[in-house]
Design a protein around this motif. Structure first.
Motif, PDB file in Angstrom:
ATOM      1  N   SER A  37       0.767  -1.249  -0.102  1.00 31.98           N
ATOM      2  CA  SER A  37      -0.015   0.062   0.164  1.00 31.98           C
ATOM      3  C   SER A  37       0.885   1.333   0.043  1.00 31.98           C
ATOM      4  O   SER A  37       0.570   2.353  -0.334  1.00 31.98           O
ATOM      5  N   THR A  38       2.040   1.294   0.265  1.00 31.03           N
ATOM      6  CA  THR A  38       2.795   2.327   0.454  1.00 31.03           C
ATOM      7  C   THR A  38       4.221   2.208  -0.122  1.00 31.03           C
ATOM      8  O   THR A  38       5.078   3.143  -0.449  1.00 31.03           O
ATOM      9  N   VAL A  39       4.564   1.069  -0.779  1.00 29.87           N
ATOM     10  CA  VAL A  39       5.810   0.864  -1.262  1.00 29.87           C
ATOM     11  C   VAL A  39       6.086   1.717  -2.483  1.00 29.87           C
ATOM     12  O   VAL A  39       7.334   2.040  -2.803  1.00 29.87           O
ATOM     13  N   MET A  40       5.228   1.936  -3.128  1.00 26.76           N
ATOM     14  CA  MET A  40       5.336   2.451  -4.381  1.00 26.76           C
ATOM     15  C   MET A  40       4.891   4.250  -4.630  1.00 26.76           C
ATOM     16  O   MET A  40       5.097   4.793  -5.550  1.00 26.76           O
ATOM     17  N   ASN A  41       4.358   4.813  -3.246  1.00 26.77           N
ATOM     18  CA  ASN A  41       3.983   5.852  -3.568  1.00 26.77           C
ATOM     19  C   ASN A  41       5.139   7.060  -3.680  1.00 26.77           C
ATOM     20  O   ASN A  41       5.083   7.919  -4.287  1.00 26.77           O
ATOM     21  N   VAL A  42       6.528   6.602  -3.236  1.00 26.66           N
ATOM     22  CA  VAL A  42       7.643   7.424  -3.356  1.00 26.66           C
ATOM     23  C   VAL A  42       8.088   7.317  -4.791  1.00 26.66           C
ATOM     24  O   VAL A  42       9.100   8.143  -5.321  1.00 26.66           O
ATOM     25  N   SER A  43       7.770   6.380  -5.559  1.00 21.86           N
ATOM     26  CA  SER A  43       8.204   6.063  -6.894  1.00 21.86           C
ATOM     27  C   SER A  43       7.240   6.657  -8.132  1.00 21.86           C
ATOM     28  O   SER A  43       6.996   6.302  -9.252  1.00 21.86           O
ATOM     29  N   ILE A  44       5.989   7.498  -7.589  1.00 20.21           N
ATOM     30  CA  ILE A  44       5.245   7.843  -8.866  1.00 20.21           C
ATOM     31  C   ILE A  44       5.919   8.557 -10.005  1.00 20.21           C
ATOM     32  O   ILE A  44       5.579   7.934 -11.210  1.00 20.21           O
ATOM     33  N   GLY A  45       6.846   9.531  -9.461  1.00 20.53           N
ATOM     34  CA  GLY A  45       7.573   9.982 -10.726  1.00 20.53           C
ATOM     35  C   GLY A  45       8.192   9.091 -11.762  1.00 20.53           C
ATOM     36  O   GLY A  45       8.221   9.025 -13.023  1.00 20.53           O
ATOM     37  N   ALA A  46       8.667   7.949 -11.146  1.00 21.00           N
ATOM     38  CA  ALA A  46       9.571   6.880 -11.959  1.00 21.00           C
ATOM     39  C   ALA A  46       8.368   5.896 -12.749  1.00 21.00           C
ATOM     40  O   ALA A  46       8.604   5.587 -13.879  1.00 21.00           O
ATOM     41  N   LEU A  47       7.396   5.797 -12.131  1.00 23.61           N
ATOM     42  CA  LEU A  47       6.268   4.854 -12.866  1.00 23.61           C
ATOM     43  C   LEU A  47       5.712   5.853 -13.970  1.00 23.61           C
ATOM     44  O   LEU A  47       5.489   5.352 -14.959  1.00 23.61           O
ATOM     45  N   VAL A  48       5.398   7.062 -13.563  1.00 23.20           N
ATOM     46  CA  VAL A  48       5.104   8.145 -14.768  1.00 23.20           C
ATOM     47  C   VAL A  48       5.888   7.885 -15.986  1.00 23.20           C
ATOM     48  O   VAL A  48       5.546   7.845 -17.265  1.00 23.20           O
ATOM     49  N   GLU A  49       6.927   8.219 -15.359  1.00 22.39           N
ATOM     50  CA  GLU A  49       8.384   8.170 -16.684  1.00 22.39           C
ATOM     51  C   GLU A  49       8.309   6.919 -17.341  1.00 22.39           C
ATOM     52  O   GLU A  49       8.487   6.932 -18.805  1.00 22.39           O
ATOM     53  N   ASP A  50       8.560   5.923 -16.713  1.00 21.84           N
ATOM     54  CA  ASP A  50       8.855   4.569 -17.419  1.00 21.84           C
ATOM     55  C   ASP A  50       7.564   3.950 -18.119  1.00 21.84           C
ATOM     56  O   ASP A  50       7.860   3.247 -19.105  1.00 21.84           O
ATOM     57  N   LEU A  51       6.581   4.447 -17.736  1.00 21.89           N
ATOM     58  CA  LEU A  51       5.166   3.756 -18.647  1.00 21.89           C
ATOM     59  C   LEU A  51       4.608   4.669 -19.460  1.00 21.89           C
ATOM     60  O   LEU A  51       3.629   4.551 -19.851  1.00 21.89           O
ATOM     61  N   ASP A  52       5.256   6.099 -19.468  1.00 23.06           N
ATOM     62  CA  ASP A  52       4.748   7.062 -20.536  1.00 23.06           C
ATOM     63  C   ASP A  52       3.402   7.586 -19.982  1.00 23.06           C
ATOM     64  O   ASP A  52       2.295   7.369 -21.011  1.00 23.06           O
ATOM     65  N   THR A  53       2.991   7.736 -18.701  1.00 27.65           N
ATOM     66  CA  THR A  53       1.606   7.869 -18.269  1.00 27.65           C
ATOM     67  C   THR A  53       1.468   9.104 -17.588  1.00 27.65           C
ATOM     68  O   THR A  53       2.532   9.987 -17.602  1.00 27.65           O
ATOM     69  N   ASN A 108       2.845  -1.258 -19.748  1.00 28.93           N
ATOM     70  CA  ASN A 108       2.086   0.190 -19.771  1.00 28.93           C
ATOM     71  C   ASN A 108       0.989   0.056 -18.435  1.00 28.93           C
ATOM     72  O   ASN A 108       0.965  -0.912 -17.820  1.00 28.93           O
ATOM     73  N   VAL A 109       0.111   1.217 -18.274  1.00 26.57           N
ATOM     74  CA  VAL A 109      -0.608   1.376 -17.100  1.00 26.57           C
ATOM     75  C   VAL A 109      -1.505   0.314 -16.898  1.00 26.57           C
ATOM     76  O   VAL A 109      -2.172  -0.057 -15.961  1.00 26.57           O
ATOM     77  N   ILE A 110      -2.375   0.124 -18.007  1.00 25.61           N
ATOM     78  CA  ILE A 110      -3.428  -1.176 -18.007  1.00 25.61           C
ATOM     79  C   ILE A 110      -2.989  -2.273 -17.786  1.00 25.61           C
ATOM     80  O   ILE A 110      -3.823  -3.036 -16.904  1.00 25.61           O
ATOM     81  N   VAL A 111      -2.089  -2.938 -18.128  1.00 30.91           N
ATOM     82  CA  VAL A 111      -1.297  -4.074 -17.504  1.00 30.91           C
ATOM     83  C   VAL A 111      -1.036  -3.940 -16.140  1.00 30.91           C
ATOM     84  O   VAL A 111      -1.251  -4.811 -15.256  1.00 30.91           O
ATOM     85  N   LEU A 112      -0.453  -2.770 -15.571  1.00 30.36           N
ATOM     86  CA  LEU A 112       0.073  -2.338 -14.296  1.00 30.36           C
ATOM     87  C   LEU A 112      -1.551  -2.401 -13.387  1.00 30.36           C
ATOM     88  O   LEU A 112      -1.408  -3.155 -12.250  1.00 30.36           O
ATOM     89  N   LEU A 113      -2.488  -1.904 -14.004  1.00 32.87           N
ATOM     90  CA  LEU A 113      -3.728  -1.831 -13.224  1.00 32.87           C
ATOM     91  C   LEU A 113      -4.283  -3.551 -13.079  1.00 32.87           C
ATOM     92  O   LEU A 113      -4.589  -3.784 -11.842  1.00 32.87           O
ATOM     93  N   LEU A 114      -4.039  -4.174 -14.078  1.00 32.47           N
ATOM     94  CA  LEU A 114      -4.566  -5.592 -14.032  1.00 32.47           C
ATOM     95  C   LEU A 114      -3.806  -6.316 -12.946  1.00 32.47           C
ATOM     96  O   LEU A 114      -4.055  -7.114 -12.200  1.00 32.47           O
ATOM     97  N   GLY A 115      -2.507  -6.263 -12.955  1.00 37.03           N
ATOM     98  CA  GLY A 115      -1.349  -7.163 -12.033  1.00 37.03           C
ATOM     99  C   GLY A 115      -1.676  -6.353 -10.629  1.00 37.03           C
ATOM    100  O   GLY A 115      -1.989  -7.233  -9.827  1.00 37.03           O
ATOM    101  N   TRP A 116      -1.379  -5.107 -10.848  1.00 32.73           N
ATOM    102  CA  TRP A 116      -1.206  -4.641  -9.060  1.00 32.73           C
ATOM    103  C   TRP A 116      -2.660  -4.570  -8.581  1.00 32.73           C
ATOM    104  O   TRP A 116      -2.852  -5.139  -7.575  1.00 32.73           O
ATOM    105  N   SER A 117      -3.514  -3.741  -9.040  1.00 37.81           N
ATOM    106  CA  SER A 117      -4.750  -3.408  -8.562  1.00 37.81           C
ATOM    107  C   SER A 117      -5.781  -4.352  -8.497  1.00 37.81           C
ATOM    108  O   SER A 117      -6.427  -4.740  -7.438  1.00 37.81           O
ATOM    109  N   VAL A 118      -5.780  -5.228  -9.668  1.00 29.26           N
ATOM    110  CA  VAL A 118      -6.752  -6.540  -9.644  1.00 29.26           C
ATOM    111  C   VAL A 118      -6.209  -7.642  -9.136  1.00 29.26           C
ATOM    112  O   VAL A 118      -6.984  -8.219  -8.063  1.00 29.26           O
ATOM    113  N   LEU A 119      -5.422  -8.342  -9.652  1.00 33.17           N
ATOM    114  CA  LEU A 119      -4.994  -9.478  -9.203  1.00 33.17           C
ATOM    115  C   LEU A 119      -4.296  -9.662  -7.634  1.00 33.17           C
ATOM    116  O   LEU A 119      -4.718 -10.410  -6.657  1.00 33.17           O
TER     117      LEU A 119
END
Length: 558
Positions: A37-53, A108-119
């Protein structure tokens, strides 16, 4: 006789060792579920850049993860009763590991949503209530109380360690390795689960499918509406017509319709639960639970606590990384005072103030959180450095730790022992729903305020010509993303604007960022104030410590 006595003495350590191993596995499982729940909050910038979102898209993914857990937690507990708790743990771990693997390779962010949020969210919803039940099935007497304490400590450490782990791995390797490591950890727990005794589930429950669908739909509509409010507008559409018109119906923003629809669906859910209970069926949530005033008070305050906490954990990394330009690890280090203060305060309060009533402790904690959010709101100024967060973060951590030391015990202790499992399921639901709303609501406030303040700054800038102001009003009417000043500067460099206009627009954006963050903190301050009014339902006397005779072994055996 001597040999027999020696043999008996030789067996006791093995039972204790087995109990320690089981507790270690379950605590590791709790840590893994919480840290996500908290591990990726500090990495928002990296996620935005890496996934072009965009920041908004990542905000949606984080929100969806906790929302899936909130909507599925009680159903997950029922499924655990059907499958058997140990088997449910294993199934949940497999689903969670698959989600982590998909997340690790997300293009991409769609696959991220499927893996992280849903599964991962569905896996966690099956695992978390099962872990609590397995503690009850593997430990008795004093060891059971100790085991529950270890679970709470594991969750607190996960909250503290999440930003540091995520920041370090992202800064020096890649955020993807966090999720790859989760696959390995889940696999190790799966292998070790053979040592865990199954927990008897009593009668096999029936799954209230209608209730599960209605609750998930109602909560989903509400949280999605809040998430989209900054882009679509709460009541009036941000863009009424044209190609860029925001979703609307009868001239009213779709956000308002989603809120109304979500509330109506939740009303249908409650009506259905009452209907099932009156017919002797098995509702997803027994309506009779709401008669316990202290439980409902604890749940409401817990929801608000997590709303504020996750609002801070989403908003502050934006300031530290996108405004100040710190990398993910530096951002995690700056958030360390908050995490450490939380971990220290949670066990220290009951130890040093055992006679303090939960209501008083929670109120003191809320006042500390109020002071912290107000200090942060006042500290966001042009030229502000990362040091403005240190004292507020310590106060926030102490306040959150004070709440954490009381609310779980209040919720479970407020109902009869045979209903503690149901209360525990509601507890997990409340904290995950609060997390979802915190990320969605505070994110929407910050991003919505950013658009408004940025446009106001451009309109008030004398260096910007009328034609540019008019064009800005059109382009910014649909909202603006939270990006770094450097990215805005790069974008302006590709235009034909004069140097003076570019500098004025850049200054306006920088000022708008800080103003939006301040407004977000003021919003959190108001939420903390509102929560103070909810504390009247909490008990004002110390919770009586339960004492159990410990005539048998502390570790349950098959």
């Amino acid at each position: 006789m001597e040999d027999r006595a020696d043999t008996g003495r030789g067996k006791a350590p093995s039972v204790a060792d087995a109990g320690t191993a089981v507790l270690g596995l379950l605590a590791l499982t709790q840590f893994l579920m919480t840290v996500d729940s908290t591990v990726m909050n500090v990495s928002i910038g990296a996620l935005v850049e890496d996934l072009d979102t965009t920041v908004t898209a990542i905000q949606g993914v984080i929100t969806a993860y906790t929302l899936v857990m909130a909507a599925s937690m009680i159903t997950g507990a029922k499924v655990g009763d059907l499958l058997g708790r140990r088997r449910a743990l294993r199934v949940g771990l497999v689903v969670y590991a698959c989600g982590s693997a998909v997340t690790a390779i997300s293009p991409n962010v769609i696959v991220l949503l499927l893996g992280w949020s849903v599964l991962e969210g569905l896996g966690a919803a099956l695992i978390m209530p099962t872990v609590v039940a397995l503690i009850a099935g593997n430990f008795v007497g004093r060891r059971r109380a100790v085991a529950y304490g270890v679970l709470a400590a594991a969750a607190a450490v996960a909250v503290a360690a999440g930003p540091i782990i995520g920041g370090f791995v992202t800064a020096y390797f890649s955020w993807r390795w966090v999720f790859a490591a989760e696959v390995l950890i889940a696999g190790a727990i799966l292998v070790g689960s053979r040592a865990i005794n199954d927990a008897p589930a009593g009668e096999r429950p029936r799954i209230d499918v209608v209730g599960a669908v209605l609750s998930a739909a109602g909560l989903g509509m509400l949280v999605y509406a809040v998430l989209q409010s900054s882009s679509w507008g709460w009541v009036k559409p941000l863009v009424s017509d044209g190609e860029d018109a925001t979703p609307q119906l009868a001239g009213v923003s779709l956000v308002a319709w989603l809120v109304l629809g979500g509330l109506f669906v939740l009303w249908l859910f409650l009506a259905w639960q009452r209907h099932l209970a009156s017919r002797g069926g098995e509702p997803l949530v027994d309506p009779s639970l709401w008669q316990y005033r202290e439980m409902t008070g604890g749940l409401s305050v817990l929801l608000m606590q997590y709303l504020v906490m996750m609002g801070v954990f989403f908003t502050m990394p934006l300031f530290l990384s996108l405004v100040l330009g710190l990398d993910a690890f530096q951002t995690g280090l700056r958030m360390l005072p908050l995490s450490l203060a939380l971990v220290v305060a949670a066990p220290a309060v009951p130890k040093f103030f055992p006679r303090a009533g939960p209501r008083r402790v929670v109120q003191v904690g809320l006042f500390l959180m109020l002071a912290a959010t107000l200090l942060l709101a006042a500290g966001f100024e042009v030229g502000a450095g990362a040091s403005v967060t240190t004292v507020p973060f310590i106060l926030l951590g102490l306040g959150m730790g004070a709440l954490a030391s009381q609310l779980g015990n209040v919720i479970v202790s407020s109902v009869p022992a045979e209903r503690s499992g149901e209360a525990g399921g509601l507890q997990y639901t409340a904290q995950n729903l609060g997390s979802s709303l915190g990320t969605a609501l505070v994110g929407a406030i910050v991003i919505g305020a950013l658009s408004t303040l940025f446009l106001q700054g451009i309109e008030q800038a004398d260096q910007v010509g009328p034609a540019v102001k008019q064009q800005a009003a059109i382009e910014l009417s649909g909202g603006v993303e939270f990006v770094s000043v450097a990215q805005v500067e790069e974008a302006l460099a590709t235009t034909e604007l004069s140097g003076a206009e570019q500098e004025a627009i850049l200054d306006s954006y920088e000022s708008a960022q800080l103003g939006a963050l301040s407004i977000g903190m003021v919003g959190l301050s108001l939420i903390v104030l509102l929560t103070l009014f909810m504390t009247s339902r909490l008990p004002n006397v110390p919770l009586a410590a339960e004492t159990e005779e410990d005539d048998g072994p502390d570790v349950a055996t098959e």
